[in-house]
Design a protein around this motif. Structure first.
Motif, mmCIF file in Angstrom:
data_model
loop_
_atom_site.group_PDB
_atom_site.id
_atom_site.type_symbol
_atom_site.label_atom_id
_atom_site.label_comp_id
_atom_site.label_asym_id
_atom_site.label_seq_id
_atom_site.Cartn_x
_atom_site.Cartn_y
_atom_site.Cartn_z
ATOM 1 N N ALA A 100 61.983 10.599 29.954
ATOM 2 C CA ALA A 100 61.670 10.483 31.043
ATOM 3 C C ALA A 100 63.223 11.690 31.251
ATOM 4 O O ALA A 100 62.806 12.724 32.316
ATOM 5 C CB ALA A 100 61.734 9.266 31.926
ATOM 6 N N CYS A 101 63.979 11.279 30.972
ATOM 7 C CA CYS A 101 65.374 11.971 31.341
ATOM 8 C C CYS A 101 65.450 13.638 31.253
ATOM 9 O O CYS A 101 65.452 14.163 32.103
ATOM 10 C CB CYS A 101 66.371 11.377 30.571
ATOM 11 S SG CYS A 101 68.111 12.177 30.985
ATOM 12 N N SER A 126 66.101 11.753 40.622
ATOM 13 C CA SER A 126 66.435 11.709 39.024
ATOM 14 C C SER A 126 67.505 10.827 39.106
ATOM 15 O O SER A 126 67.579 10.503 37.791
ATOM 16 C CB SER A 126 66.643 12.657 38.550
ATOM 17 O OG SER A 126 67.533 13.634 39.034
ATOM 18 N N ILE A 127 67.977 10.530 39.335
ATOM 19 C CA ILE A 127 69.439 8.826 39.212
ATOM 20 C C ILE A 127 69.394 7.800 38.664
ATOM 21 O O ILE A 127 69.499 7.330 37.268
ATOM 22 C CB ILE A 127 70.073 9.182 40.481
ATOM 23 C CG1 ILE A 127 70.938 10.031 40.878
ATOM 24 C CG2 ILE A 127 71.185 7.637 40.475
ATOM 25 C CD1 ILE A 127 71.701 10.132 42.243
ATOM 26 N N ALA A 128 67.368 7.499 39.035
ATOM 27 C CA ALA A 128 67.322 6.167 38.479
ATOM 28 C C ALA A 128 66.631 6.185 36.903
ATOM 29 O O ALA A 128 67.060 5.432 35.840
ATOM 30 C CB ALA A 128 65.926 5.523 38.992
ATOM 31 N N VAL A 129 66.196 8.398 36.919
ATOM 32 C CA VAL A 129 65.994 8.166 35.120
ATOM 33 C C VAL A 129 67.094 8.574 34.870
ATOM 34 O O VAL A 129 66.724 7.874 33.661
ATOM 35 C CB VAL A 129 64.576 9.020 35.616
ATOM 36 C CG1 VAL A 129 64.326 9.808 34.128
ATOM 37 C CG2 VAL A 129 63.084 9.170 36.543
ATOM 38 N N MET A 130 67.854 8.526 35.020
ATOM 39 C CA MET A 130 69.030 8.830 34.033
ATOM 40 C C MET A 130 69.925 7.931 33.692
ATOM 41 O O MET A 130 70.204 7.381 32.561
ATOM 42 C CB MET A 130 69.963 10.011 34.706
ATOM 43 C CG MET A 130 69.985 11.074 34.358
ATOM 44 S SD MET A 130 70.374 12.779 34.810
ATOM 45 C CE MET A 130 69.937 12.479 37.018
ATOM 46 N N GLU A 131 69.670 6.543 35.304
ATOM 47 C CA GLU A 131 70.901 5.570 34.467
ATOM 48 C C GLU A 131 69.189 4.849 33.692
ATOM 49 O O GLU A 131 70.400 3.715 32.949
ATOM 50 C CB GLU A 131 70.492 4.852 36.466
ATOM 51 C CG GLU A 131 71.332 4.753 37.304
ATOM 52 C CD GLU A 131 71.597 4.943 37.962
ATOM 53 O OE1 GLU A 131 72.662 4.616 39.176
ATOM 54 O OE2 GLU A 131 71.002 3.684 38.900
ATOM 55 N N PHE A 151 74.722 9.582 26.602
ATOM 56 C CA PHE A 151 74.684 8.687 27.533
ATOM 57 C C PHE A 151 75.776 9.361 28.450
ATOM 58 O O PHE A 151 75.735 9.217 29.806
ATOM 59 C CB PHE A 151 75.617 7.653 26.828
ATOM 60 C CG PHE A 151 76.762 6.395 27.977
ATOM 61 C CD1 PHE A 151 75.171 5.387 27.881
ATOM 62 C CD2 PHE A 151 77.617 6.695 27.747
ATOM 63 C CE1 PHE A 151 76.686 4.481 29.431
ATOM 64 C CE2 PHE A 151 78.723 5.990 28.417
ATOM 65 C CZ PHE A 151 77.347 4.677 29.333
ATOM 66 N N ASP A 152 77.008 9.975 27.805
ATOM 67 C CA ASP A 152 77.380 10.466 28.700
ATOM 68 C C ASP A 152 77.560 12.101 28.939
ATOM 69 O O ASP A 152 78.035 11.850 30.626
ATOM 70 C CB ASP A 152 79.140 11.790 27.630
ATOM 71 C CG ASP A 152 79.604 10.966 26.881
ATOM 72 O OD1 ASP A 152 79.754 9.353 27.464
ATOM 73 O OD2 ASP A 152 80.205 10.815 25.424
ATOM 74 N N ALA A 153 76.713 12.175 28.559
ATOM 75 C CA ALA A 153 75.700 13.563 29.639
ATOM 76 C C ALA A 153 75.273 12.815 31.257
ATOM 77 O O ALA A 153 75.563 13.445 32.506
ATOM 78 C CB ALA A 153 74.646 14.061 28.553
ATOM 79 N N CYS A 154 73.913 12.180 30.483
ATOM 80 C CA CYS A 154 73.301 11.184 31.793
ATOM 81 C C CYS A 154 74.775 10.579 32.414
ATOM 82 O O CYS A 154 74.475 10.937 34.093
ATOM 83 C CB CYS A 154 72.916 9.721 31.312
ATOM 84 S SG CYS A 154 71.357 10.251 30.298
ATOM 85 N N GLY A 155 75.271 10.423 32.325
ATOM 86 C CA GLY A 155 76.424 9.821 33.432
ATOM 87 C C GLY A 155 77.504 11.024 34.136
ATOM 88 O O GLY A 155 77.790 10.883 35.315
ATOM 89 N N ALA A 161 74.652 14.292 40.871
ATOM 90 C CA ALA A 161 74.123 14.399 42.019
ATOM 91 C C ALA A 161 74.364 13.446 42.858
ATOM 92 O O ALA A 161 73.637 13.631 43.768
ATOM 93 C CB ALA A 161 72.470 13.502 40.884
ATOM 94 N N LYS A 162 74.931 12.227 42.624
ATOM 95 C CA LYS A 162 75.348 11.380 43.685
ATOM 96 C C LYS A 162 75.918 12.557 44.571
ATOM 97 O O LYS A 162 76.077 12.384 46.019
ATOM 98 C CB LYS A 162 76.221 10.082 43.283
ATOM 99 C CG LYS A 162 74.806 9.533 43.012
ATOM 100 C CD LYS A 162 75.919 8.449 42.333
ATOM 101 C CE LYS A 162 75.129 7.034 41.611
ATOM 102 N NZ LYS A 162 75.384 5.660 41.097
#
Length: 164
Positions: A100-101, A126-131, A151-155, A161-162
Protein backbone atom coordinates in the motif's frame (compact mmCIF):
# COMPACT_ATOMS: atom_id res chain seq x y z
CA UNK A 1 -8.23 -21.78 -27.55
CA UNK A 2 -6.37 -24.37 -25.50
CA UNK A 3 -4.63 -23.87 -22.18
CA UNK A 4 -1.20 -23.46 -23.74
CA UNK A 5 -2.38 -20.66 -26.06
CA UNK A 6 -4.16 -18.99 -23.16
CA UNK A 7 -1.04 -19.16 -20.99
CA UNK A 8 1.14 -17.68 -23.77
CA UNK A 9 -1.34 -14.83 -24.24
CA UNK A 10 -1.54 -14.15 -20.52
CA UNK A 11 2.25 -14.12 -20.16
CA UNK A 12 2.58 -11.79 -23.15
CA UNK A 13 -0.04 -9.45 -21.78
CA UNK A 14 1.57 -9.42 -18.33
CA UNK A 15 4.99 -8.70 -19.85
CA UNK A 16 3.58 -5.87 -21.95
CA UNK A 17 1.78 -4.45 -18.91
CA UNK A 18 4.92 -4.48 -16.81
CA UNK A 19 6.89 -2.73 -19.56
CA UNK A 20 4.25 -0.03 -19.88
CA UNK A 21 4.02 0.38 -16.10
CA UNK A 22 7.78 0.61 -15.64
CA UNK A 23 8.07 3.23 -18.37
CA UNK A 24 5.79 5.50 -16.34
CA UNK A 25 7.23 4.64 -12.94
CA UNK A 26 8.80 7.63 -11.15
CA UNK A 27 11.39 5.35 -9.59
CA UNK A 28 12.70 4.74 -13.11
CA UNK A 29 13.18 8.45 -13.84
CA UNK A 30 16.64 8.59 -12.30
CA UNK A 31 17.74 5.52 -14.25
CA UNK A 32 16.32 6.89 -17.49
CA UNK A 33 17.88 10.31 -16.95
CA UNK A 34 21.33 8.74 -16.57
CA UNK A 35 20.91 6.93 -19.89
CA UNK A 36 19.94 10.06 -21.83
CA UNK A 37 22.66 11.82 -23.78
CA UNK A 38 23.52 15.36 -22.75
CA UNK A 39 21.50 17.99 -24.59
CA UNK A 40 23.08 21.23 -25.72
CA UNK A 41 20.86 24.11 -24.57
CA UNK A 42 23.35 26.85 -25.45
CA UNK A 43 21.16 28.11 -28.31
CA UNK A 44 18.61 29.47 -25.87
CA UNK A 45 20.82 30.05 -22.85
CA UNK A 46 20.09 33.79 -22.72
CA UNK A 47 16.33 33.31 -22.44
CA UNK A 48 14.46 33.73 -19.16
CA UNK A 49 13.23 30.30 -18.03
CA UNK A 50 12.44 31.23 -14.44
CA UNK A 51 8.68 30.78 -14.96
CA UNK A 52 9.17 27.23 -16.23
CA UNK A 53 11.55 26.30 -13.46
CA UNK A 54 9.32 27.67 -10.72
CA UNK A 55 6.31 25.73 -11.97
CA UNK A 56 8.10 22.44 -12.47
CA UNK A 57 10.21 22.70 -9.33
CA UNK A 58 7.51 23.45 -6.78
CA UNK A 59 7.24 19.83 -5.61
CA UNK A 60 10.68 18.56 -6.72
CA UNK A 61 11.86 17.77 -3.19
CA UNK A 62 8.55 16.10 -2.36
CA UNK A 63 8.76 13.98 -5.53
CA UNK A 64 12.25 12.82 -4.57
CA UNK A 65 11.22 11.98 -0.99
CA UNK A 66 8.17 10.00 -2.10
CA UNK A 67 10.20 8.22 -4.80
CA UNK A 68 12.80 7.23 -2.20
CA UNK A 69 10.05 5.91 0.07
CA UNK A 70 8.53 3.92 -2.81
CA UNK A 71 11.94 2.41 -3.57
CA UNK A 72 12.43 1.45 0.09
CA UNK A 73 8.94 -0.07 0.17
CA UNK A 74 9.71 -1.99 -3.01
CA UNK A 75 12.85 -3.45 -1.39
CA UNK A 76 10.80 -4.31 1.69
CA UNK A 77 8.18 -6.02 -0.49
CA UNK A 78 10.81 -8.22 -2.14
CA UNK A 79 12.33 -9.07 1.25
CA UNK A 80 8.96 -9.90 2.81
CA UNK A 81 8.05 -12.10 -0.16
CA UNK A 82 11.28 -14.05 0.11
CA UNK A 83 10.78 -14.57 3.85
CA UNK A 84 7.15 -15.59 3.33
CA UNK A 85 8.27 -18.06 0.64
CA UNK A 86 10.23 -19.94 3.30
CA UNK A 87 7.02 -20.43 5.30
CA UNK A 88 7.76 -17.72 7.86
CA UNK A 89 4.59 -15.63 8.10
CA UNK A 90 5.99 -13.04 10.52
CA UNK A 91 6.30 -10.41 7.78
CA UNK A 92 2.80 -10.85 6.35
CA UNK A 93 1.44 -7.57 7.72
CA UNK A 94 4.63 -5.79 6.77
CA UNK A 95 4.16 -6.99 3.17
CA UNK A 96 0.55 -5.77 3.01
CA UNK A 97 1.37 -2.31 4.28
CA UNK A 98 4.53 -2.01 2.17
CA UNK A 99 2.43 -2.76 -0.94
CA UNK A 100 0.00 0.00 0.00
CA UNK A 101 2.86 2.37 0.84
CA UNK A 102 4.56 1.72 -2.49
CA UNK A 103 1.33 2.37 -4.37
CA UNK A 104 0.53 5.63 -2.60
CA UNK A 105 4.12 6.92 -2.78
CA UNK A 106 4.34 6.26 -6.52
CA UNK A 107 1.05 8.15 -7.02
CA UNK A 108 2.21 11.17 -5.01
CA UNK A 109 5.61 11.21 -6.73
CA UNK A 110 3.92 11.23 -10.14
CA UNK A 111 1.58 14.05 -9.14
CA UNK A 112 4.50 16.02 -7.72
CA UNK A 113 6.49 15.65 -10.94
CA UNK A 114 3.46 16.90 -12.85
CA UNK A 115 3.24 19.89 -10.49
CA UNK A 116 -0.39 18.86 -10.01
CA UNK A 117 -2.82 20.82 -7.90
CA UNK A 118 -3.73 17.49 -6.28
CA UNK A 119 -0.22 16.79 -4.96
CA UNK A 120 -0.68 18.25 -1.48
CA UNK A 121 -4.01 16.51 -0.92
CA UNK A 122 -2.69 13.12 -2.00
CA UNK A 123 0.48 13.61 0.05
CA UNK A 124 -1.52 14.34 3.20
CA UNK A 125 -3.90 11.45 2.50
CA UNK A 126 -0.93 9.08 2.17
CA UNK A 127 0.28 9.82 5.70
CA UNK A 128 -2.04 7.17 7.18
CA UNK A 129 -0.71 4.57 4.72
CA UNK A 130 2.90 5.36 5.60
CA UNK A 131 2.13 5.36 9.33
CA UNK A 132 0.63 1.88 8.96
CA UNK A 133 3.69 0.74 7.00
CA UNK A 134 6.09 2.17 9.59
CA UNK A 135 4.09 0.53 12.40
CA UNK A 136 4.26 -2.85 10.64
CA UNK A 137 8.00 -2.47 9.99
CA UNK A 138 8.85 -1.28 13.50
CA UNK A 139 8.93 -4.72 15.20
CA UNK A 140 11.39 -5.92 12.55
CA UNK A 141 13.85 -3.00 12.43
CA UNK A 142 16.29 -4.70 14.83
CA UNK A 143 16.30 -7.93 12.78
CA UNK A 144 16.05 -6.79 9.16
CA UNK A 145 18.01 -3.85 7.70
CA UNK A 146 15.54 -3.60 4.82
CA UNK A 147 12.64 -3.15 7.26
CA UNK A 148 14.63 -0.45 9.05
CA UNK A 149 15.30 1.36 5.78
CA UNK A 150 11.57 1.24 4.94
CA UNK A 151 10.67 2.42 8.44
CA UNK A 152 13.12 5.34 8.17
CA UNK A 153 11.93 6.28 4.67
CA UNK A 154 8.32 6.30 5.85
CA UNK A 155 9.23 8.59 8.76
CA UNK A 156 11.04 11.03 6.50
CA UNK A 157 8.19 11.04 3.99
CA UNK A 158 5.55 11.50 6.69
CA UNK A 159 7.44 14.57 7.88
CA UNK A 160 7.62 15.93 4.33
CA UNK A 161 3.90 15.34 3.76
CA UNK A 162 2.98 17.05 7.02
CA UNK A 163 5.13 20.05 6.10
CA UNK A 164 3.09 20.83 2.98
Amino acid sequence: MNRREFARGAIGLATFGSLVASADDPRMVAKADKAKPAVDHSAHAGMDHSAHQAASGRYAALAATFSDCAAAAEDCIAHCQSVLATGDKSLGECLKTALACDTSCVAVARLARLDSEFTAGFAKASIAVMEACAAACKPHVEHHAICKACFDACGKTISAAKAI
